[in-house]
Design an enzyme around this catalytic site. Structure first.
Site, PDB file in Angstrom:
ATOM      1  N   GLY B  76      18.522  17.499 -11.281  1.00 43.44           N
ATOM      2  CA  GLY B  76      16.992  16.891 -10.600  1.00 43.44           C
ATOM      3  C   GLY B  76      17.455  17.180  -9.517  1.00 43.44           C
ATOM      4  N   CYS B 143      12.639  24.814 -10.599  1.00 40.62           N
ATOM      5  CA  CYS B 143      13.102  23.572 -11.259  1.00 40.62           C
ATOM      6  C   CYS B 143      12.522  22.640 -11.664  1.00 40.62           C
ATOM      7  CB  CYS B 143      13.730  22.187  -9.992  1.00 40.62           C
ATOM      8  SG  CYS B 143      14.892  21.159 -10.408  1.00 40.62           S
TER       9      CYS B 143
END
Lengths: 302, 317
Positions: B76, B143
């Site tokens: 993250g 991502c």
């Protein structure tokens, strides 16, 4: 010219002995080039070849030069594979990694040193005890005319509290018990107390019951064990004044060096700590916030 | 010794092996194993962990789990943010002996522009006029582990074109667009990045996946979903590089399960000029270097050069 990175930090070791102990396996590995570790540091181990993608993080249990001991409980695919290794087998080793227990804080403090270990959490403590004894002798040399091994010369008492689920798991503590028994000769007296939950060795109780009975203000406590045990130990310690604690924690790891941020745990201040880099040894107050403990929340991974 | 050097835009790389962002921290390796990791990095160019505009904690643990032939992660993008990166990280990156490709991740077009502009301003001061041969920029628009921006930009051709064009207008150095494979057609996104002025494409970021905790039968990762990497995804990544090579004229940075020099050759044959080591490097932090040495031997055994082998799989025999 300095050593180039291409020579690599990953060692190829060889298993020298494999002892089956209480459902666990104690591997002694010869690791040419091993630089030596601090008590509480770990290494990433992997069979060679391996069916697993990643290595597994294991505490250094003891070491003598390039002979390094690991105590491994078969809890998953990787540890089961490592437990299957036998004398002569090759093994990949990346380490030593992470921080170590603060030996000086345990040896030089006026407070008593207490070790609390549960199950496979006994792993790092043979090395810690022998490093504590060596450090004690450096800091407090035996007076002239006294033999270092004589009872008069023996240093302070270290309280070693061990907890096990059953009599099988208890067997895995044999090396630590032997080390503790031999520490008197090295200048450190160990008082050993053992709790086995199935009642096979005295009353059926937990290591935290032992700690409740013995913990004194000013004690310095080093802890390693399952996360539920660590949380319970923190609860006992935080109720007694001037007790300092150090917890060795465990999580799933990928890189082991601080690169991937995969092994983080939540810290008491709301930030995150990498177990491989900021740990594996954390001060108790860094990890456990009182309100989290009251909620019974486990903060360390299994 | 075989000449393995390659060019990636204005950067000259000693060999084709670099690292995937987020999988190798040279300064942490130096702390663990000694300064040789920064004096002689095992990669030909270093890609640090993705930088975001604001500080980020990242996802709640647990964040990783081993899978069959791989690893799933939901880290993250934790990090201290651009200001700390420029103040504390950039000076030591500039002291490295190899080029650096800074990976940036944003949650909007404006954030990517601010990241590129902030870096450019800092570099103009630190190394006026000469930094473009030392520093590149990788746009992490892929991502899978953050909720907005990033991969949602890289999953849309028009958004990708918009971000790349906006950054191109501020960033004079190497500009790499790192693509997500979690789309119907990566070539459409690749063409959009090319049209907007990217100098190279990186493929692939991780494949979005999920793992279940066997005790609770609930999602294991704190973020629920994660990104799969490792040898498990190598054939998928090879296909992505192969198709991108046919679709665009840009050089490609290939990645996904690279573990050996044979893997490097396979990616190059599919069309990668540069090949990046990711999660396989966790086992051995010097994997990129070892692979480059083995690549030199493999090429000389076949009497081939690096430029011969790039795109080999596309040629008629």
């Amino acid at each position: 010219m300095s050593k180039r990175a291409d020579e690599g930090p990953r060692f190829l070791g060889r298993v020298v002995t494999d002892e089956r102990l209480g459902g666990m396996v104690r591997l002694t590995v010869e690791i040419p080039g091993w630089p030596g570790s601090g008590p509480g540091q770990f290494a990433l181990l992997q069979s060679e070849p391996s069916r697993c993608f990643l290595s597994r993080a294991l505490s250094v249990s003891d070491e003598r030069g390039e002979r390094v001991v690991f105590l491994i409980a078969p809890v998953g695919d990787g540890t089961r594979e490592l437990c299957g290794l036998q004398m002569g087998d090759p093994i990949r080793v990346l380490g030593p990694l992470g921080n170590a227990f603060d030996v000086d804080a345990l040896v030089k403090s006026p407070g008593r040193a207490v070790i609390v270990a549960g199950g496979a959490g006994v792993a790092p403590f043979p090395l810690l005890l022998s490093r504590m004894a060596a450090r004690y002798r450096e800091v407090f040399p035996a007076p002239a005319g006294e033999q270092p091994g004589s009872p008069e010369a023996a240093g302070p008492e270290v309280l070693v509290l061990l907890g096990f689920r059953d009599s099988l798991q208890f067997e895995a503590s044999a090396p630590l018990r032997q080390t503790a028994a031999s520490m008197g000769r090295a200048g450190l007296r160990c008082r050993l107390e053992i709790a086995v939950e199935d009642g096979s060795h005295g009353p059926a109780e937990k290591v935290t019951d032992l700690l409740q009975r013995h913990l004194q203000p000013g004690d310095r406590v080093a802890v390693c064990g399952p996360s539920a045990m660590s949380t319970a130990v923190w609860r006992v310690c935080s109720a007694v004044s001037d007790v300092q604690t150090w917890f060795s924690l465990e999580t799933n790891m990928a890189c082991g060096v601080g690169s991937c941020h995969g092994c983080v745990i939540m810290l008491a201040d709301g930030t995150q700590g990498r177990v491989c880099r900021e740990g594996p040894v954390f001060r108790g107050e860094t990890v456990f916030a009182s309100e989290r403990v009251l909620a019974g929340e486990e903060v360390a991974g299994d | 010794m075989t000449d393995l050097s390659v060019r990636l835009g204005p950067l000259r790389l000693e060999h084709p092996l670099i690292n995937c962002s987020g999988t190798m921290e040279l300064f942490e390796l130096a702390k663990a194993f000694g300064p040789r990791f920064v004096e002689h990095p095992p990669v030909a160019a270093y890609v640090p962990k993705t930088v975001t505009l604001q500080p980020r904690l990242g996802n709640p643990p647990p964040r990783i789990l081993e899978t069959a032939a791989g690893l799933i992660n939901a880290i993250g993008l934790p990090g201290p943010g651009l200001e700390v990166f420029v103040g504390e990280e950039l000076p030591r990156l500039l002291a490295l002996p190899c080029p650096v490709i800074v990976s940036v991740g944003g949650f909007s077009r404006e954030e990517y522009v601010a990241l590129a502009g902030g870096l450019k301003d800092a570099l103009d001061v630190a190394l006026p006029a000469e930094w473009t041969c030392r520093m590149g920029l990788e746009l992490n628009i892929s991502c899978p582990n953050v909720r907005s921006g990033c991969a949602s930009i890289g999953a849309d051709a028009r958004e990708t074109e918009g971000v790349v064009a906006a950054v191109r207008a501020t960033w004079p150095g190497l500009l790499v667009a790192k693509l997500t494979p979690n789309v119907t057609d990566m070539t459409e996104i690749g063409r959009a990045a090319e049209a907007a002025g990217a100098d190279a494409l990186a493929a692939v970021n991780t494949y979005k996946g999920l793992v279940i905790d066997r005790r609770t039968l609930r999602p294991y990762l704190g973020n629920v979903t994660g990104g799969l990497s490792g040898p498990a995804i190598k054939p998928l990544a090879l296909r992505a590089v192969y198709e991108l090579y046919e679709a665009v004229a840009l050089p490609i940075v290939g990645m996904g399960g690279v573990e050996t020099a044979d893997d490097v050759l396979e990616f190059m044959a599919c069309g990668a000029t540069v090949v990046a080591v990711g999660s396989c490097g966790f086992k051995d932090p010097c994997l990129a270097w070892h692979s480059s040495r083995e690549l030199a031997i493999a090429l000389s055994d076949r009497d081939l050069t690096v430029s011969d082998v790039v795109g080999w799989a596309h040629r008629e025999v």
